[in-house]
Write a protein that holds these residues in place. Structure first.
Motif, PDB file in Angstrom:
ATOM      1  N   ALA A 330     -39.728  26.522  25.813  1.00 18.38           N
ATOM      2  CA  ALA A 330     -39.015  27.502  24.994  1.00 18.38           C
ATOM      3  C   ALA A 330     -37.784  26.889  24.342  1.00 18.38           C
ATOM      4  O   ALA A 330     -37.530  27.097  23.146  1.00 18.38           O
ATOM      5  N   ARG A 331     -37.017  26.121  25.116  1.00 18.53           N
ATOM      6  CA  ARG A 331     -35.789  25.534  24.585  1.00 18.53           C
ATOM      7  C   ARG A 331     -36.086  24.547  23.455  1.00 18.53           C
ATOM      8  O   ARG A 331     -35.351  24.466  22.473  1.00 18.53           O
ATOM      9  N   GLY A 332     -37.164  23.799  23.592  1.00 17.66           N
ATOM     10  CA  GLY A 332     -37.500  22.800  22.581  1.00 17.66           C
ATOM     11  C   GLY A 332     -38.275  23.347  21.413  1.00 17.66           C
ATOM     12  O   GLY A 332     -38.599  22.596  20.475  1.00 17.66           O
ATOM     13  N   GLY A 333     -38.605  24.631  21.440  1.00 11.28           N
ATOM     14  CA  GLY A 333     -39.378  25.216  20.359  1.00 11.28           C
ATOM     15  C   GLY A 333     -40.840  24.812  20.377  1.00 11.28           C
ATOM     16  O   GLY A 333     -41.536  24.883  19.359  1.00 11.28           O
ATOM     17  N   TYR A 334     -41.337  24.395  21.558  1.00 11.22           N
ATOM     18  CA  TYR A 334     -42.717  23.945  21.676  1.00 11.22           C
ATOM     19  C   TYR A 334     -43.680  25.090  21.997  1.00 11.22           C
ATOM     20  O   TYR A 334     -44.895  24.894  21.991  1.00 11.22           O
ATOM     21  N   GLN A 337     -43.171  33.255  22.414  1.00 13.13           N
ATOM     22  CA  GLN A 337     -43.543  34.327  23.330  1.00 13.13           C
ATOM     23  C   GLN A 337     -45.027  34.659  23.240  1.00 13.13           C
ATOM     24  O   GLN A 337     -45.656  35.023  24.239  1.00 13.13           O
ATOM     25  N   ALA A 338     -45.589  34.511  22.046  1.00 16.53           N
ATOM     26  CA  ALA A 338     -47.017  34.790  21.889  1.00 16.53           C
ATOM     27  C   ALA A 338     -47.855  33.849  22.755  1.00 16.53           C
ATOM     28  O   ALA A 338     -48.867  34.260  23.342  1.00 16.53           O
ATOM     29  N   PHE A 339     -47.428  32.595  22.843  1.00 12.82           N
ATOM     30  CA  PHE A 339     -48.147  31.641  23.694  1.00 12.82           C
ATOM     31  C   PHE A 339     -48.068  32.059  25.153  1.00 12.82           C
ATOM     32  O   PHE A 339     -49.083  32.102  25.858  1.00 12.82           O
ATOM     33  N   PHE A 340     -46.852  32.368  25.623  1.00  8.90           N
ATOM     34  CA  PHE A 340     -46.688  32.746  27.023  1.00  8.90           C
ATOM     35  C   PHE A 340     -47.474  34.013  27.344  1.00  8.90           C
ATOM     36  O   PHE A 340     -48.077  34.123  28.424  1.00  8.90           O
ATOM     37  N   ASP A 341     -47.492  34.955  26.416  1.00 10.47           N
ATOM     38  CA  ASP A 341     -48.254  36.195  26.629  1.00 10.47           C
ATOM     39  C   ASP A 341     -49.752  35.914  26.700  1.00 10.47           C
ATOM     40  O   ASP A 341     -50.469  36.507  27.513  1.00 10.47           O
ATOM     41  N   SER A 342     -50.229  35.004  25.856  1.00 12.89           N
ATOM     42  CA  SER A 342     -51.659  34.684  25.859  1.00 12.89           C
ATOM     43  C   SER A 342     -52.074  33.999  27.152  1.00 12.89           C
ATOM     44  O   SER A 342     -53.162  34.257  27.685  1.00 12.89           O
TER      45      SER A 342
END
Length: 401
Positions: A330-334, A337-342
């Motif tokens: 998250a900090r690096g912009g890699y 939230q959509a990724f974590f939700d998926s």
């Protein structure tokens, strides 16, 4: 009751604390003194999700870009979700017992992903994450804990040996297998084979582990001893098992030992790749102590509140192996939230599939116990099978009258 040594300080640090039973203050002080594993700890990702450069180990994770790290994150989330579902199913009477891995996902996924296809892994009974990394269907694990299977996977195809319940026994099995790799000339270059064996800190007090150390050392076996030091051998802390950090025991057998942050999946991957590389080139064995923590009970028959303090658990929650990768991504912009939700949605679907399978798992036929005992047919075994089935048929006949 005679007092016993509780902590063994380094020279010059003052006298050892002694007590028949450790006080809460001693336990907390000992935890905080070793909360990051000491100065020798290898770490590439801090609990806050910050990257730590390592001149020695960075080259072993040069290929781990943002996509690969997202994959490691997904692995750990799915494995944890499956573990929590299995734990719940045991409480509901669907499994006879469960052995939680909560908190040890990084050690297992990191080391498991370091293995090559032709390598072999020997687990104890908690390595569900390693099984997942080796391509074993986690449904095949559930039969063991439902008491319908010994193991349901092709261990040669997956390079993952069946679970071993006897504490430390798998170390001798792994040592013999690795010696065979050496005798057959399967080591010596980049394409060489290697073996890894998993055990806990408590197993290091077992004779089988020490015998495995001896045999692997004297034959230069390509064997990585991977100790998941989760701080508690059921109800006994590590301090009651060893005066020295566990990785230093390797010195006495003449091979290298290293301590890695077991909650850092990147460090576990790098150190495991290094150790396996040493072994496949003929420089083994190697001992890795993954300094981690068991966040749940030893098994579902255990109550950890009887022997450890909540302060200890809360401190280790701050070092959660999944959260530090999430923070880095998250900090690096890699990752967004959509990724974590998926990933969470995939994990929930994964757990639901395991749950549906378990609730509808067919009961094995009664003669299943005679299957796969020998590679070929055996007259004595066949006679026993027929006698057993005839015995069962007697109950059916009696019920008809």
């Amino acid at each position: 009751m005679p007092s016993e040594q509780w902590t063994h300080p380094e020279p010059g640090d003052g006298p050892a604390a002694v007590a028949a039973q450790p006080s809460p203050e001693q336990v907390i002080a000992g935890l905080r003194a070793t909360s990051e594993g000491g100065a020798e700890l290898t770490q590439l990702l801090t609990p806050e999700g910050e990257r730590v450069p390592s001149p020695q180990f960075d080259k072993y994770v040069e290929d781990v870009d943002a996509e690969a790290l997202r994959g490691l994150y997904r692995d750990m989330v799915l494995v944890r979700r499956a573990d929590r579902e299995a734990n719940a199913m045991q409480r509901q009477g669907q499994l006879g017992i469960w052995v939680p891995l909560l908190g040890q996902e990084a050690a297992q996924i990191g080391s498991g992903r370091a293995l090559k296809a032709h390598d072999m892994a020997f687990p104890s009974y908690r390595e569900h994450g390693v099984a997942y990394a080796r391509g074993v269907d986690m449904k095949d694990l559930l039969g063991i804990f439902r008491c319908t299977d010994h193991s349901g996977w092709d261990y040669q195809r997956h390079g993952f040996h069946p679970y071993t319940i006897v504490i430390g026994n798998q170390v001798l099995n792994a040592a013999g297998y690795a010696m065979g790799q050496k005798f057959e000339g399967k080591v010596g270059d980049d394409d060489g084979e290697a073996t890894i064996v998993y055990f806990g800190d408590g197993a290091t007090s077992q004779g089988d582990v020490h015998e495995g150390f001896v045999w692997a050392a004297v034959y230069d076996a390509p064997l990585v001893f991977f100790c998941q030091n989760n701080q508690w051998a059921i109800s006994e802390p590590t301090e009651r098992q060893s005066r020295l950090p566990l990785y230093q025991r390797a010195r006495g057998y003449g091979f290298p030992g290293i301590r890695v942050d077991g909650n850092d999946v990147l460090a576990c991957l790098a150190v495991s790749r290094w150790a396996l590389d040493e072994c496949r080139h003929g420089n083994g064995p190697v001992l890795i102590e993954a300094f981690t923590y068991r966040m749940d009970a030893h098994t579902t028959t255990d109550d950890p509140t009887r022997y450890r303090l909540s302060d200890e658990l809360e401190e280790w929650k701050l070092k959660d192996p999944i959260e530090r990768v999430r923070a880095y991504l998250a900090r690096g912009g890699y990752a967004d939230q959509a990724f974590f939700d998926s990933v969470q949605a995939d994990a929930d679907a994964f757990a639901a599939d395991l749950r549906d399978y378990t609730f509808n798992m067919p009961e094995p036929p009664p003669d299943r116990i005679f299957s796969n005992v020998y590679a070929e047919g055996n007259p004595l075994l066949e006679a026993q099978r027929e006698e057993f089935l005839s015995y069962l048929d007697g109950f059916v006949s009696a019920g008809e009258h």
